[in-house]
Design a protein around this motif. Sequence first.
Motif, PDB file in Angstrom:
ATOM      1  N   PRO A   1       0.716  -1.274   0.054  1.00 42.06           N
ATOM      2  CA  PRO A   1      -0.105  -0.071   0.112  1.00 42.06           C
ATOM      3  C   PRO A   1       0.832   1.283   0.213  1.00 42.06           C
ATOM      4  CG  PRO A   1      -0.908  -1.528   1.773  1.00 42.06           C
ATOM      5  CD  PRO A   1       0.575  -1.917   1.134  1.00 42.06           C
ATOM      6  N   ASP A   2       1.999   1.430   0.580  1.00 40.81           N
ATOM      7  CA  ASP A   2       2.903   2.104   0.672  1.00 40.81           C
ATOM      8  C   ASP A   2       3.440   2.894  -1.015  1.00 40.81           C
ATOM      9  OD1 ASP A   2       2.399   2.685   3.152  1.00 40.81           O
ATOM     10  OD2 ASP A   2       4.407   1.810   3.913  1.00 40.81           O
ATOM     11  N   CYS A   3       3.920   2.144  -1.557  1.00 39.48           N
ATOM     12  CA  CYS A   3       4.581   2.245  -3.005  1.00 39.48           C
ATOM     13  C   CYS A   3       3.642   1.842  -4.009  1.00 39.48           C
ATOM     14  CB  CYS A   3       5.738   1.465  -2.988  1.00 39.48           C
ATOM     15  SG  CYS A   3       5.998  -0.116  -3.062  1.00 39.48           S
ATOM     16  N   ARG A   4       2.727   1.082  -3.948  1.00 37.31           N
ATOM     17  CA  ARG A   4       1.646   0.561  -4.574  1.00 37.31           C
ATOM     18  C   ARG A   4       2.438  -0.308  -5.674  1.00 37.31           C
ATOM     19  NH1 ARG A   4      -2.990   4.140  -5.195  1.00 37.31           N
ATOM     20  NH2 ARG A   4      -2.926   5.970  -3.859  1.00 37.31           N
ATOM     21  N   GLY A   5       3.134  -1.268  -4.991  1.00 38.42           N
ATOM     22  CA  GLY A   5       3.995  -2.203  -5.810  1.00 38.42           C
ATOM     23  C   GLY A   5       4.987  -1.955  -6.586  1.00 38.42           C
ATOM     24  N   ARG A   6       5.589  -0.885  -6.432  1.00 44.13           N
ATOM     25  CA  ARG A   6       6.739  -0.443  -7.214  1.00 44.13           C
ATOM     26  C   ARG A   6       8.041  -0.888  -6.603  1.00 44.13           C
ATOM     27  NH1 ARG A   6       4.367   5.757  -7.522  1.00 44.13           N
ATOM     28  NH2 ARG A   6       5.489   5.300  -5.480  1.00 44.13           N
ATOM     29  N   GLY A   7       7.974  -0.823  -5.334  1.00 42.72           N
ATOM     30  CA  GLY A   7       9.281  -1.154  -4.608  1.00 42.72           C
ATOM     31  C   GLY A   7      10.019  -0.127  -4.122  1.00 42.72           C
TER      32      GLY A   7
ATOM     33  N   CYS B   1      11.445   1.477  -0.738  1.00 40.38           N
ATOM     34  CA  CYS B   1       9.983   1.877   0.044  1.00 40.38           C
ATOM     35  C   CYS B   1      10.367   1.021   1.335  1.00 40.38           C
ATOM     36  CB  CYS B   1       8.928   0.863  -0.725  1.00 40.38           C
ATOM     37  SG  CYS B   1       7.242   0.920   0.391  1.00 40.38           S
ATOM     38  N   SER B   2      10.135   1.765   2.386  1.00 41.60           N
ATOM     39  CA  SER B   2      10.259   1.482   3.869  1.00 41.60           C
ATOM     40  C   SER B   2       9.304   0.293   4.012  1.00 41.60           C
ATOM     41  CB  SER B   2      10.665   2.418   4.716  1.00 41.60           C
ATOM     42  OG  SER B   2       9.431   3.234   4.765  1.00 41.60           O
ATOM     43  N   GLY B   3       8.122   0.534   3.655  1.00 47.98           N
ATOM     44  CA  GLY B   3       7.138  -0.231   3.949  1.00 47.98           C
ATOM     45  C   GLY B   3       7.288  -1.747   3.610  1.00 47.98           C
ATOM     46  N   CYS B   4       7.752  -1.992   2.584  1.00 51.65           N
ATOM     47  CA  CYS B   4       7.881  -3.377   2.109  1.00 51.65           C
ATOM     48  C   CYS B   4       9.373  -3.710   1.844  1.00 51.65           C
ATOM     49  CB  CYS B   4       7.191  -3.804   0.855  1.00 51.65           C
ATOM     50  SG  CYS B   4       7.872  -2.739  -0.474  1.00 51.65           S
TER      51      CYS B   4
ATOM     52  N   ALA C   1       2.560  -6.367   5.168  1.00 48.12           N
ATOM     53  CA  ALA C   1       2.041  -6.706   6.240  1.00 48.12           C
ATOM     54  C   ALA C   1       2.697  -7.513   7.343  1.00 48.12           C
ATOM     55  CB  ALA C   1       0.818  -7.888   5.812  1.00 48.12           C
ATOM     56  N   GLU C   2       3.778  -7.904   7.010  1.00 48.43           N
ATOM     57  CA  GLU C   2       4.669  -8.633   8.010  1.00 48.43           C
ATOM     58  C   GLU C   2       5.576  -7.559   8.651  1.00 48.43           C
ATOM     59  OE1 GLU C   2       8.477 -11.505   7.323  1.00 48.43           O
ATOM     60  OE2 GLU C   2       6.667 -12.404   6.698  1.00 48.43           O
ATOM     61  N   LEU C   3       6.105  -6.628   7.994  1.00 49.41           N
ATOM     62  CA  LEU C   3       6.533  -5.276   8.845  1.00 49.41           C
ATOM     63  C   LEU C   3       5.596  -4.753   9.567  1.00 49.41           C
ATOM     64  CD1 LEU C   3       9.004  -4.199   5.830  1.00 49.41           C
ATOM     65  CD2 LEU C   3       9.632  -5.256   8.051  1.00 49.41           C
ATOM     66  N   GLN C   4       4.397  -4.171   9.289  1.00 53.72           N
ATOM     67  CA  GLN C   4       3.412  -3.695   9.876  1.00 53.72           C
ATOM     68  C   GLN C   4       3.358  -4.522  11.297  1.00 53.72           C
ATOM     69  OE1 GLN C   4       2.139  -0.665   9.176  1.00 53.72           O
ATOM     70  NE2 GLN C   4       3.812  -0.912   7.613  1.00 53.72           N
TER      71      GLN C   4
ATOM     72  N   GLY D   1      11.235  -2.866  -0.327  1.00 53.61           N
ATOM     73  CA  GLY D   1      11.578  -2.778  -1.728  1.00 53.61           C
ATOM     74  C   GLY D   1      11.119  -3.945  -2.481  1.00 53.61           C
ATOM     75  N   SER D   2      10.446  -5.003  -1.895  1.00 57.60           N
ATOM     76  CA  SER D   2       9.819  -6.053  -2.566  1.00 57.60           C
ATOM     77  C   SER D   2       8.660  -5.389  -3.423  1.00 57.60           C
ATOM     78  CB  SER D   2       9.530  -7.153  -1.650  1.00 57.60           C
ATOM     79  OG  SER D   2       8.362  -6.728  -0.855  1.00 57.60           O
ATOM     80  N   GLY D   3       7.916  -4.614  -2.893  1.00 53.46           N
ATOM     81  CA  GLY D   3       6.516  -4.042  -3.613  1.00 53.46           C
ATOM     82  C   GLY D   3       5.406  -5.235  -3.399  1.00 53.46           C
ATOM     83  N   THR D   4       5.361  -6.217  -2.505  1.00 52.72           N
ATOM     84  CA  THR D   4       4.441  -6.989  -1.984  1.00 52.72           C
ATOM     85  C   THR D   4       3.648  -6.779  -0.822  1.00 52.72           C
ATOM     86  OG1 THR D   4       5.671  -8.683  -0.829  1.00 52.72           O
ATOM     87  CG2 THR D   4       5.593  -9.075  -3.182  1.00 52.72           C
ATOM     88  N   TYR D   5       2.495  -6.965  -0.894  1.00 56.45           N
ATOM     89  CA  TYR D   5       1.684  -6.779   0.106  1.00 56.45           C
ATOM     90  C   TYR D   5       2.057  -7.722   1.729  1.00 56.45           C
ATOM     91  CZ  TYR D   5      -2.376  -6.475   3.284  1.00 56.45           C
ATOM     92  OH  TYR D   5      -3.208  -6.147   4.419  1.00 56.45           O
ATOM     93  N   HIS D   6       2.486  -9.022   1.144  1.00 60.04           N
ATOM     94  CA  HIS D   6       2.649  -9.870   2.126  1.00 60.04           C
ATOM     95  C   HIS D   6       3.929  -9.205   3.117  1.00 60.04           C
ATOM     96  CE1 HIS D   6       3.862 -13.518   4.114  1.00 60.04           C
ATOM     97  NE2 HIS D   6       5.203 -13.286   3.804  1.00 60.04           N
ATOM     98  N   ASP D   7       5.042  -8.677   2.340  1.00 63.07           N
ATOM     99  CA  ASP D   7       6.165  -8.148   3.043  1.00 63.07           C
ATOM    100  C   ASP D   7       5.734  -6.929   3.751  1.00 63.07           C
ATOM    101  OD1 ASP D   7       7.610 -10.207   2.141  1.00 63.07           O
ATOM    102  OD2 ASP D   7       8.561  -9.017   0.608  1.00 63.07           O
TER     103      ASP D   7
END
Length: 74
Positions: free
Chosen positions: A31-37, A54-57, A67-70, A59-65
């Motif tokens: 959701p942070d980078c909209r999948g761009r990474g 992206c610090s949210g994922c 959510a795991e970081l959240q 750099g993977s761009g995936t929702y799974h990563d």
Amino acid sequence: SRLGIFQTISAWNAARYEKHVNSMEEKGLCPDCRGRGFDSYAPNEYYYNSVYECSGCNGSGTYHDWAELQTQQM
């Protein structure tokens, strides 16, 4: 009255963000980078663009990563 307006705006923003997160989850995208990474920061669009992982994922761009970081941050 001012507090009521603030609470209404706050609730609207929270609902909007939740809708965005649900939409990204369906697509499997961060959701942070909209999948761009990555996120880009352009202080002045005419000179340069600085790109940051992206610090949210991470750099993977995936929702799974994302959510795991959240979950880890809670």
